[in-house]
Scaffold this active site. Structure first.
Site, PDB file in Angstrom:
ATOM      1  N   ARG A   1       0.168  -8.188  13.935  1.00 45.65           N
ATOM      2  CA  ARG A   1      -0.469  -7.450  12.887  1.00 45.65           C
ATOM      3  C   ARG A   1      -1.206  -7.971  11.980  1.00 45.65           C
ATOM      4  O   ARG A   1      -2.354  -7.452  11.868  1.00 45.65           O
ATOM      5  CB  ARG A   1       0.816  -6.598  12.323  1.00 45.65           C
ATOM      6  CG  ARG A   1       1.369  -5.541  13.388  1.00 45.65           C
ATOM      7  CD  ARG A   1       2.861  -4.964  12.946  1.00 45.65           C
ATOM      8  NE  ARG A   1       2.563  -4.355  11.579  1.00 45.65           N
ATOM      9  CZ  ARG A   1       3.450  -4.224  10.441  1.00 45.65           C
ATOM     10  NH1 ARG A   1       4.592  -4.922  10.829  1.00 45.65           N
ATOM     11  NH2 ARG A   1       3.532  -3.455   9.767  1.00 45.65           N
TER      12      ARG A   1
ATOM     13  N   ARG B   1      11.655  -6.885   4.855  1.00 39.74           N
ATOM     14  CA  ARG B   1      11.468  -5.308   4.371  1.00 39.74           C
ATOM     15  C   ARG B   1      12.445  -4.625   5.288  1.00 39.74           C
ATOM     16  O   ARG B   1      12.737  -4.608   6.589  1.00 39.74           O
ATOM     17  CB  ARG B   1      10.159  -4.880   4.882  1.00 39.74           C
ATOM     18  CG  ARG B   1       9.880  -3.527   4.723  1.00 39.74           C
ATOM     19  CD  ARG B   1       8.335  -3.253   4.552  1.00 39.74           C
ATOM     20  NE  ARG B   1       7.721  -3.141   5.882  1.00 39.74           N
ATOM     21  CZ  ARG B   1       6.295  -2.737   5.928  1.00 39.74           C
ATOM     22  NH1 ARG B   1       5.712  -2.589   5.009  1.00 39.74           N
ATOM     23  NH2 ARG B   1       5.927  -2.847   7.314  1.00 39.74           N
TER      24      ARG B   1
ATOM     25  N   ARG C   1      -8.525   1.727   9.563  1.00 40.88           N
ATOM     26  CA  ARG C   1      -8.405   0.370   9.808  1.00 40.88           C
ATOM     27  C   ARG C   1      -9.495  -0.483  10.631  1.00 40.88           C
ATOM     28  O   ARG C   1      -9.315  -1.430  11.043  1.00 40.88           O
ATOM     29  CB  ARG C   1      -7.133   0.392  10.638  1.00 40.88           C
ATOM     30  CG  ARG C   1      -5.758  -0.141   9.900  1.00 40.88           C
ATOM     31  CD  ARG C   1      -4.766  -0.083  10.894  1.00 40.88           C
ATOM     32  NE  ARG C   1      -3.714  -0.496  10.516  1.00 40.88           N
ATOM     33  CZ  ARG C   1      -2.567  -0.075   9.722  1.00 40.88           C
ATOM     34  NH1 ARG C   1      -2.697   1.119   9.541  1.00 40.88           N
ATOM     35  NH2 ARG C   1      -1.511  -0.772   9.865  1.00 40.88           N
TER      36      ARG C   1
ATOM     37  N   ARG D   1      11.979  -2.052  10.377  1.00 44.04           N
ATOM     38  CA  ARG D   1      10.924  -1.347  11.291  1.00 44.04           C
ATOM     39  C   ARG D   1      10.756  -2.219  12.676  1.00 44.04           C
ATOM     40  O   ARG D   1      10.753  -3.434  12.659  1.00 44.04           O
ATOM     41  CB  ARG D   1       9.656  -1.445  10.604  1.00 44.04           C
ATOM     42  CG  ARG D   1       9.440  -0.142  10.108  1.00 44.04           C
ATOM     43  CD  ARG D   1       8.174   0.036   9.087  1.00 44.04           C
ATOM     44  NE  ARG D   1       6.932  -0.345   9.949  1.00 44.04           N
ATOM     45  CZ  ARG D   1       5.716  -0.183   9.362  1.00 44.04           C
ATOM     46  NH1 ARG D   1       5.480   0.095   8.282  1.00 44.04           N
ATOM     47  NH2 ARG D   1       4.590  -0.697  10.244  1.00 44.04           N
TER      48      ARG D   1
ATOM     49  N   LYS E   1       1.139  -1.077  -0.002  1.00 45.65           N
ATOM     50  CA  LYS E   1       0.111   0.042   0.088  1.00 45.65           C
ATOM     51  C   LYS E   1       0.798   1.386  -0.027  1.00 45.65           C
ATOM     52  O   LYS E   1       0.516   2.180  -0.692  1.00 45.65           O
ATOM     53  CB  LYS E   1      -0.668   0.094   1.230  1.00 45.65           C
ATOM     54  CG  LYS E   1      -1.914  -1.032   1.522  1.00 45.65           C
ATOM     55  CD  LYS E   1      -2.989  -0.759   2.700  1.00 45.65           C
ATOM     56  CE  LYS E   1      -2.268  -0.685   3.992  1.00 45.65           C
ATOM     57  NZ  LYS E   1      -1.502  -2.012   4.526  1.00 45.65           N
TER      58      LYS E   1
HETATM   59  P1  AMP Z   1       1.523   0.977   9.091  1.00 42.70           P
HETATM   60  O1  AMP Z   1       2.722   1.787   8.714  1.00 42.70           O
HETATM   61  O2  AMP Z   1       0.272   1.458   8.208  1.00 42.70           O
HETATM   62  O3  AMP Z   1       1.759  -0.322   9.220  1.00 42.70           O
HETATM   63  O4  AMP Z   1       1.118   1.401  10.783  1.00 42.70           O
HETATM   64  C1  AMP Z   1       2.092   1.132  12.009  1.00 42.70           C
HETATM   65  C2  AMP Z   1       1.311   1.039  13.179  1.00 42.70           C
HETATM   66  O5  AMP Z   1       0.716   2.265  13.301  1.00 42.70           O
HETATM   67  C3  AMP Z   1       0.225  -0.078  13.062  1.00 42.70           C
HETATM   68  O6  AMP Z   1       0.529  -1.352  13.370  1.00 42.70           O
HETATM   69  C4  AMP Z   1      -0.766   0.859  14.336  1.00 42.70           C
HETATM   70  O7  AMP Z   1      -0.088   0.329  15.362  1.00 42.70           O
HETATM   71  C5  AMP Z   1      -0.565   1.972  13.894  1.00 42.70           C
HETATM   72  N1  AMP Z   1      -1.533   2.481  12.885  1.00 42.70           N
HETATM   73  C6  AMP Z   1      -1.462   2.909  11.881  1.00 42.70           C
HETATM   74  N2  AMP Z   1      -2.660   3.650  11.256  1.00 42.70           N
HETATM   75  C7  AMP Z   1      -3.485   3.332  12.184  1.00 42.70           C
HETATM   76  C8  AMP Z   1      -4.988   3.183  12.190  1.00 42.70           C
HETATM   77  N3  AMP Z   1      -5.443   3.792  11.278  1.00 42.70           N
HETATM   78  N4  AMP Z   1      -5.450   3.027  13.257  1.00 42.70           N
HETATM   79  C9  AMP Z   1      -4.809   2.465  14.387  1.00 42.70           C
HETATM   80  N5  AMP Z   1      -3.684   2.481  14.411  1.00 42.70           N
HETATM   81  C10 AMP Z   1      -2.804   2.581  13.360  1.00 42.70           C
END
Ligand code: AMP
Length: 223
Positions: A168, A127, A90, A157, A15
Protein backbone atom coordinates in the site's frame (compact mmCIF):
# COMPACT_ATOMS: atom_id res chain seq x y z
CA UNK A 1 -18.92 29.60 1.62
CA UNK A 2 -19.33 25.83 2.05
CA UNK A 3 -16.36 23.89 3.33
CA UNK A 4 -15.32 21.25 0.81
CA UNK A 5 -12.30 19.62 2.39
CA UNK A 6 -10.02 17.01 0.92
CA UNK A 7 -7.50 15.15 3.08
CA UNK A 8 -4.34 13.87 1.41
CA UNK A 9 -1.64 11.69 2.93
CA UNK A 10 -0.31 8.12 2.96
CA UNK A 11 -2.08 5.20 4.65
CA UNK A 12 -1.60 5.55 8.40
CA UNK A 13 -1.21 9.35 8.33
CA UNK A 14 -4.36 9.78 10.44
CA UNK A 15 -6.61 11.07 7.63
CA UNK A 16 -9.61 9.02 8.73
CA UNK A 17 -9.35 9.94 12.41
CA UNK A 18 -8.88 13.63 11.70
CA UNK A 19 -11.53 13.70 8.96
CA UNK A 20 -14.06 12.10 11.30
CA UNK A 21 -13.31 14.50 14.12
CA UNK A 22 -13.36 17.60 11.93
CA UNK A 23 -16.53 16.61 10.07
CA UNK A 24 -18.34 15.99 13.36
CA UNK A 25 -17.25 19.37 14.75
CA UNK A 26 -18.66 21.15 11.66
CA UNK A 27 -21.76 18.99 11.20
CA UNK A 28 -20.80 17.97 7.65
CA UNK A 29 -20.49 14.41 6.28
CA UNK A 30 -17.20 12.57 6.23
CA UNK A 31 -16.99 10.64 2.99
CA UNK A 32 -14.39 7.88 3.13
CA UNK A 33 -14.04 5.74 0.00
CA UNK A 34 -12.29 3.03 2.06
CA UNK A 35 -15.33 2.88 4.41
CA UNK A 36 -17.74 2.83 1.45
CA UNK A 37 -15.82 -0.09 -0.09
CA UNK A 38 -15.56 -2.00 3.22
CA UNK A 39 -19.33 -1.58 3.68
CA UNK A 40 -19.87 -2.91 0.14
CA UNK A 41 -17.63 -5.91 0.89
CA UNK A 42 -19.59 -6.66 4.08
CA UNK A 43 -22.92 -6.26 2.31
CA UNK A 44 -21.71 -8.58 -0.46
CA UNK A 45 -22.71 -6.25 -3.33
CA UNK A 46 -21.26 -6.69 -6.82
CA UNK A 47 -18.83 -3.81 -6.31
CA UNK A 48 -17.88 -5.20 -2.90
CA UNK A 49 -17.17 -8.67 -4.26
CA UNK A 50 -14.98 -7.30 -7.05
CA UNK A 51 -13.19 -4.80 -4.77
CA UNK A 52 -12.33 -7.28 -2.01
CA UNK A 53 -9.51 -9.08 -3.81
CA UNK A 54 -7.98 -5.80 -4.96
CA UNK A 55 -8.14 -4.31 -1.46
CA UNK A 56 -6.69 -7.46 0.12
CA UNK A 57 -3.67 -7.12 -2.16
CA UNK A 58 -3.23 -3.44 -1.24
CA UNK A 59 -3.87 -2.28 -4.80
CA UNK A 60 -6.27 0.37 -6.04
CA UNK A 61 -9.83 -0.22 -7.20
CA UNK A 62 -10.36 1.08 -10.78
CA UNK A 63 -10.77 4.80 -11.39
CA UNK A 64 -14.13 4.44 -13.18
CA UNK A 65 -15.71 2.58 -10.26
CA UNK A 66 -14.32 5.03 -7.69
CA UNK A 67 -15.30 8.13 -9.67
CA UNK A 68 -18.83 6.77 -10.08
CA UNK A 69 -19.14 6.12 -6.33
CA UNK A 70 -17.90 9.59 -5.39
CA UNK A 71 -19.93 11.41 -8.04
CA UNK A 72 -23.12 9.79 -6.75
CA UNK A 73 -22.21 10.48 -3.10
CA UNK A 74 -21.30 14.15 -3.63
CA UNK A 75 -24.59 14.79 -5.40
CA UNK A 76 -26.62 13.78 -2.35
CA UNK A 77 -28.27 16.63 -0.44
CA UNK A 78 -26.17 16.32 2.70
CA UNK A 79 -22.94 16.88 0.73
CA UNK A 80 -24.15 20.08 -0.92
CA UNK A 81 -23.53 21.98 2.33
CA UNK A 82 -19.89 20.85 2.54
CA UNK A 83 -18.02 17.59 3.16
CA UNK A 84 -14.74 16.03 4.19
CA UNK A 85 -13.33 13.59 1.62
CA UNK A 86 -10.96 10.93 2.95
CA UNK A 87 -9.18 8.45 0.66
CA UNK A 88 -10.25 10.06 -2.62
CA UNK A 89 -8.72 11.07 -4.97
CA UNK A 90 -5.87 8.56 -5.07
CA UNK A 91 -4.83 9.05 -8.70
CA UNK A 92 -4.44 12.09 -10.93
CA UNK A 93 -7.31 10.77 -13.10
CA UNK A 94 -9.56 10.75 -10.01
CA UNK A 95 -8.43 14.28 -9.10
CA UNK A 96 -9.26 15.64 -12.51
CA UNK A 97 -12.69 13.93 -12.45
CA UNK A 98 -13.26 15.49 -9.03
CA UNK A 99 -12.49 18.95 -10.41
CA UNK A 100 -15.15 18.36 -13.02
CA UNK A 101 -17.67 17.15 -10.39
CA UNK A 102 -16.89 20.27 -8.31
CA UNK A 103 -17.48 22.65 -11.21
CA UNK A 104 -19.71 25.50 -9.96
CA UNK A 105 -19.22 24.65 -6.28
CA UNK A 106 -16.99 26.35 -3.69
CA UNK A 107 -13.29 25.51 -4.11
CA UNK A 108 -11.73 22.42 -2.60
CA UNK A 109 -9.53 23.03 0.40
CA UNK A 110 -6.73 20.47 0.29
CA UNK A 111 -4.70 19.48 3.35
CA UNK A 112 -1.80 17.04 3.06
CA UNK A 113 -0.89 15.20 6.28
CA UNK A 114 2.84 14.44 6.29
CA UNK A 115 4.23 11.53 8.36
CA UNK A 116 7.66 9.80 8.04
CA UNK A 117 7.60 6.32 6.47
CA UNK A 118 8.91 4.45 9.53
CA UNK A 119 6.16 5.92 11.69
CA UNK A 120 3.53 4.88 9.12
CA UNK A 121 4.74 1.27 9.16
CA UNK A 122 4.70 1.25 12.95
CA UNK A 123 1.18 2.70 13.12
CA UNK A 124 -0.32 0.42 10.48
CA UNK A 125 1.19 -2.63 12.19
CA UNK A 126 -0.52 -1.81 15.50
CA UNK A 127 -3.78 -0.27 14.28
CA UNK A 128 -7.05 -1.92 15.35
CA UNK A 129 -10.53 -1.22 14.02
CA UNK A 130 -13.99 -2.20 15.24
CA UNK A 131 -15.36 -5.26 13.49
CA UNK A 132 -18.92 -3.85 13.70
CA UNK A 133 -18.75 -0.09 13.08
CA UNK A 134 -15.30 0.27 11.49
CA UNK A 135 -14.12 2.94 13.97
CA UNK A 136 -10.38 3.25 14.56
CA UNK A 137 -9.34 2.34 18.10
CA UNK A 138 -6.90 4.65 19.89
CA UNK A 139 -3.35 3.33 19.39
CA UNK A 140 -2.79 3.28 23.15
CA UNK A 141 -5.97 1.24 23.77
CA UNK A 142 -5.70 -2.27 25.18
CA UNK A 143 -6.16 -4.83 22.40
CA UNK A 144 -8.80 -6.74 24.33
CA UNK A 145 -10.89 -3.63 25.12
CA UNK A 146 -14.19 -3.24 23.24
CA UNK A 147 -14.87 -0.45 20.72
CA UNK A 148 -15.40 2.84 22.58
CA UNK A 149 -18.16 3.81 20.12
CA UNK A 150 -20.36 0.73 19.88
CA UNK A 151 -18.87 -1.95 22.15
CA UNK A 152 -17.93 -4.17 19.18
CA UNK A 153 -14.83 -6.39 18.98
CA UNK A 154 -11.54 -4.80 17.83
CA UNK A 155 -9.70 -6.59 15.01
CA UNK A 156 -6.79 -5.91 12.68
CA UNK A 157 -7.85 -4.62 9.23
CA UNK A 158 -7.41 -7.33 6.57
CA UNK A 159 -5.04 -5.05 4.64
CA UNK A 160 -2.94 -4.00 7.66
CA UNK A 161 -0.74 -7.13 7.67
CA UNK A 162 2.92 -6.39 6.96
CA UNK A 163 3.22 -7.50 3.34
CA UNK A 164 0.07 -5.62 2.32
CA UNK A 165 1.13 -2.51 4.27
CA UNK A 166 4.37 -2.36 2.27
CA UNK A 167 2.44 -2.76 -0.99
CA UNK A 168 0.00 0.00 0.00
CA UNK A 169 2.87 2.37 0.75
CA UNK A 170 4.45 1.53 -2.61
CA UNK A 171 1.14 2.15 -4.40
CA UNK A 172 0.82 5.44 -2.50
CA UNK A 173 4.24 6.64 -3.70
CA UNK A 174 3.58 5.69 -7.32
CA UNK A 175 -0.07 6.58 -7.75
CA UNK A 176 -1.08 9.05 -5.05
CA UNK A 177 1.98 11.13 -4.12
CA UNK A 178 1.83 12.93 -7.52
CA UNK A 179 -1.43 14.44 -6.24
CA UNK A 180 0.58 16.65 -3.90
CA UNK A 181 2.16 18.28 -6.95
CA UNK A 182 -1.25 18.43 -8.65
CA UNK A 183 -2.74 20.46 -5.79
CA UNK A 184 0.31 22.28 -4.40
CA UNK A 185 0.01 25.16 -6.88
CA UNK A 186 -3.45 26.10 -5.58
CA UNK A 187 -3.91 28.90 -3.00
CA UNK A 188 -6.19 26.52 -1.08
CA UNK A 189 -3.46 23.86 -0.51
CA UNK A 190 -1.75 23.42 2.89
CA UNK A 191 0.39 20.69 4.45
CA UNK A 192 0.58 19.82 8.15
CA UNK A 193 2.81 17.66 10.37
CA UNK A 194 0.91 14.45 11.14
CA UNK A 195 3.62 12.95 13.38
CA UNK A 196 2.34 14.91 16.40
CA UNK A 197 -0.23 13.82 19.02
CA UNK A 198 -3.79 13.76 17.55
CA UNK A 199 -4.92 16.91 19.42
CA UNK A 200 -2.02 18.91 17.97
CA UNK A 201 -2.72 17.59 14.48
CA UNK A 202 -6.40 18.57 14.91
CA UNK A 203 -5.40 22.11 15.95
CA UNK A 204 -2.98 22.46 13.02
CA UNK A 205 -5.65 21.11 10.67
CA UNK A 206 -8.22 23.69 11.84
CA UNK A 207 -5.63 26.49 11.45
CA UNK A 208 -4.61 25.25 7.98
CA UNK A 209 -8.24 25.13 6.83
CA UNK A 210 -8.81 28.66 8.11
CA UNK A 211 -5.70 29.93 6.28
CA UNK A 212 -6.59 28.05 3.10
CA UNK A 213 -10.09 29.57 3.19
CA UNK A 214 -8.53 33.05 3.31
CA UNK A 215 -6.24 32.01 0.43
CA UNK A 216 -9.31 31.15 -1.64
CA UNK A 217 -10.98 34.49 -0.93
CA UNK A 218 -7.78 36.52 -1.61
CA UNK A 219 -7.26 34.84 -4.96
CA UNK A 220 -10.96 34.94 -5.84
CA UNK A 221 -10.84 31.20 -6.52
CA UNK A 222 -14.10 29.93 -7.97
CA UNK A 223 -15.31 26.41 -7.32
P1 AMP B 1 -8.39 3.22 2.93
O1 AMP B 1 -9.35 2.84 4.01
O2 AMP B 1 -8.57 4.65 2.46
O3 AMP B 1 -6.96 2.91 3.29
O4 AMP B 1 -8.74 2.29 1.66
C1 AMP B 1 -8.63 0.89 1.73
C2 AMP B 1 -8.51 0.31 0.33
O5 AMP B 1 -9.66 0.63 -0.44
C3 AMP B 1 -7.33 0.84 -0.49
O6 AMP B 1 -6.12 0.17 -0.20
C4 AMP B 1 -7.82 0.56 -1.91
O7 AMP B 1 -7.71 -0.79 -2.25
C5 AMP B 1 -9.31 0.89 -1.79
N1 AMP B 1 -9.59 2.33 -2.07
C6 AMP B 1 -10.07 3.26 -1.20
N2 AMP B 1 -10.20 4.45 -1.80
C7 AMP B 1 -9.80 4.30 -3.09
C8 AMP B 1 -9.67 5.16 -4.22
N3 AMP B 1 -9.99 6.46 -4.13
N4 AMP B 1 -9.20 4.62 -5.38
C9 AMP B 1 -8.88 3.31 -5.47
N5 AMP B 1 -8.96 2.45 -4.45
C10 AMP B 1 -9.41 2.92 -3.27
Amino acid sequence: MTLNLLMLGPPGAGKGTQAERFARSRGIPKISTGDILRDAVQAGTGIGRRAKAVMDRGELVGDDVMIGIVRERLERDDALGGFVLDGFPRTVAQASALDEIMDGRDPLIVVDIVVPELELVRRLGTRMICEDCGANAPVAGAAEAPCAKCGGRLVQRADDNQAVVLERLKVYHHMSEPLVEYYRVRPTFRSIDGAQPPDRVAADLAAAIEAAGHGAVRHGVQG
